[in-house]
Design an enzyme around this catalytic site. Structure first.
Site, short mmCIF file in Angstrom:
data_model
loop_
_atom_site.label_atom_id
_atom_site.label_comp_id
_atom_site.label_asym_id
_atom_site.label_seq_id
_atom_site.Cartn_x
_atom_site.Cartn_y
_atom_site.Cartn_z
CG HIS A 192 -2.18 0.74 1.04
ND1 HIS A 192 -2.32 2.04 1.38
CD2 HIS A 192 -3.38 0.37 0.49
CE1 HIS A 192 -3.52 2.47 1.10
NE2 HIS A 192 -4.21 1.43 0.54
NE ARG A 236 -4.20 25.84 -20.15
CZ ARG A 236 -5.25 26.17 -20.87
NH1 ARG A 236 -5.16 27.16 -21.74
NH2 ARG A 236 -6.40 25.54 -20.73
CD GLU A 245 -8.27 3.56 -8.82
OE1 GLU A 245 -8.85 4.14 -7.87
OE2 GLU A 245 -8.82 2.73 -9.53
CG ASP A 297 -0.24 5.69 0.01
OD1 ASP A 297 -1.29 5.40 -0.62
OD2 ASP A 297 -0.17 5.73 1.25
#
Ligand SMILES: Nc1nc2c(ncn2[C@@H]2O[C@H](COP(=O)(O)OP(=O)(O)OP(=O)(O)O)[C@@H](O)[C@H]2O)c(=O)[nH]1
Length: 530
Positions: A399, A418, A430, A403
């Site tokens: 996990h 931008r 996700e 991350d």
């Protein structure tokens, strides 16, 4: 201005009332007191004059030789040994007489004012004289005022004794003189006012004229009668014999109600009031006014940063300085609260793992978009990017590694959009969402293409995938706002989500355009890259 005028009027009125009810009566009472004293002094001078006459007759009456002559009714002795006519006349005495014990004249002589010998019948016998309506000298029964030859005169008499006030009387010695201006002139010594003599005919007839009666030394009033104060000499029957008058004292003050001193008093009072006002204004009104203004300004503008200068030492200035301290504290606490609020707001809008905006911020973002974007006037596109087979990545690498990957993906998304106009949001676990302002479907496609390429370029190993690709990839769904159509964020997001689903279904690592995006004149060539 009105205040100043009212203050002037009030001060003038107060000063006038004080002058009318206090100052002028006090001055007048003092002057009247002086007049009264002058009148009493005139009476006292008359008494003194009579007393000196009395002494004269008393001294003469104790000679033994004269006693013998009187006892013997020796008129010749008196005319040869008692020759003092000239001396008497020089001191103003008009006549002298020696009476025997029966009251008849033994010897004597009288002169009128011109020096001529006269024989006043009033003095024929002592009994005749004493039977008249006389005025007695207050200090002595033996000095009387009367009329001789119809003119006022004073008569002084004394018993002829052997020794001083002792023994049997051998007769009575008497001297007299007219009361006239020359008598009065002798009184003026010691009295500054001029004293005038008045015969009965010259006396004012009005009862109010007489301020004082000789023998009754009470001054009944001091109001001058035609500019003079009169003292009358009345007989026992209250018949006036003559009067003396004096000029009242000069009043050394102005008795008019309005006086230049009032103006001086006004100027002084106004100056004192002005100085007092300036002092009060500086010491109290100004600092309190500043305190009031500061509090009003702070409450109105919610700004507690203002600091007034309070330099004095009294309570008002100290209160001002305390207020400054309180404002500084409030300002400091307010700044802290605002900062904390900002931080909290930022935290509530930010994803803690990636530092991107979160879903909460997205709602506000759409609400605050410029009108041309919300109305569909300007183009806009939404991309939803999802990490492929991420569950398996977690399973294989753990996990924590998952991350890190999410952070890397977020960095790629941010670096390729931008910063000032586009928005990158962590949309779900996700899943990432990108809003591209003023982006046509072509530009959006290009961005999607770039993002897919950049993630691939990272070549993050992903051995857990079902397919042959061994690196981490993304799938992207693209939805474009249709030209001229008002923005409905939920609908746009749903279309992007649908496009993402299509990308996942099409084998992943690609982007798909939502169906409706084509109606925005978009070239059809945009599609999966594989
Ligand atoms: N490490 C980590 N994993 C997360 C986080 N949020 C969600 N996930 C995981 O992401 C996975 C998402 O899996 P799925 O929705 O099944 O999709 P997938 O495995 O990526 O498969 P596809 O989307 O079909 O390619 C879940 O296993 C979640 O536990 C996160 O913050 N960190």
């Amino acid at each position: 201005m009105l205040g100043i005028i009212l203050a002037c009027l009030a001060i003038l009125t107060a000063q006038t009332l004080i002058r009318y009810y206090w100052i002028l009566p006090t001055f007048e009472a003092m002057a009247e007191d002086g007049d009264k004293q002058d009148l009493e002094r005139v009476a006292s001078q008359v008494n003194q004059e009579l007393e000196s006459l009395h002494k004269l007759v008393y001294d003469s009456a104790v000679w033994d030789a004269m006693y013998d002559a009187a006892s013997n009714n020796d008129a010749e002795w008196f005319s040869t040994n008692f020759v003092i006519y000239e001396s008497y006349r020089r001191i103003g005495v008009n006549g002298w007489y020696l009476y025997n014990t029966d009251g008849n004249i033994i010897s004597g002589r009288s002169y009128n004012e011109n020096g001529d010998v006269i024989v006043p019948e009033e003095l024929d016998t002592l009994t005749k004289l004493l039977g008249r309506d006389l005025v007695t000298f207050p200090a002595s029964e033996n000095s009387v005022f009367t009329q001789i030859d119809d003119k006022p005169a004073v008569v002084v008499y004394h018993d002829v004794l052997q020794s001083e006030n002792e023994g049997q009387s051998a007769g009575t010695l008497l001297i007299w003189r007219y009361i006239n201006q020359s008598f009065v002139d002798a009184l003026t010594l010691g009295i500054s006012n001029d004293i005038a003599f008045h015969t009965i005919l010259q006396m004012p007839t009005s009862a109010d004229a007489v301020a004082m009666r000789y023998g009754q030394p009470t001054v009944t009033h001091t109001q001058p009668f035609f500019g003079r104060l009169y003292m009358s000499v009345n007989s026992k029957q209250n018949v006036p014999l003559f009067a003396l008058s004096i000029e009242p004292r000069q009043r050394q003050y102005s008795d008019s109600l309005f006086d230049p001193s009032l103006l001086v008093g006004l100027v002084i009072t106004l100056s004192v009031i002005a100085l007092f006002y300036i002092w009060i204004n500086h010491q109290l009104i100004r600092p309190i006014s500043h305190i009031h203004d500061s509090v009003s300004y702070a409450m109105r503008n919610r700004d507690f940063s203002c600091q007034e200068v309070y330099t004095g030492r009294n309570e008002a200035f100290r209160l001002g300085r305390k207020l400054n301290e309180m404002f500084a504290l409030i300002d400091h606490q307010r700044t802290e609260v605002l900062m904390h609020n900002k931080q909290l707001e930022k935290m509530s809008n930010t994803d803690p793992l990636t530092g991107l905006s979160n879903r909460r911020h997205l709602d506000k973002y759409f609400d605050n978009l410029p009108l041309p974007l919300r109305s569909g006037k300007l183009p806009m596109a939404v991309l939803i990017a999802d990490v492929d087979f991420f569950k398996r990545y977690n399973d294989v690498y753990g996990h924590a590694e998952g991350d890190k990957v999410l952070v890397n993906v977020a960095t790629v998304l941010r670096n390729n959009t931008r910063a000032n106009s586009d928005l990158v949001v962590r949309y779900g676990g996700e899943e990432f969402l990108i809003v591209l302002q003023e982006a046509s479907i072509l530009a959006a496609s290009k961005v999607a293409e770039t993002l897919l390429g950049e993630i691939r370029r990272l070549a993050i190993p992903h051995k857990g995938r079902d397919d042959s690709k061994q690196i981490l990839t993304l799938s992207i769904g693209v939805a474009c706002q249709r030209s001229g159509e008002p923005l409905h964020p939920d609908f746009l997001l749903k279309r992007a989500d649908d496009a993402l689903y299509k990308a996942k279904s099409s084998g992943r690592d690609c982007y798909m355009l939502s169906d409706l995006s084509y109606s925005a004149n978009i070239p059809e060539s945009v599609s999966a890259t594989e």
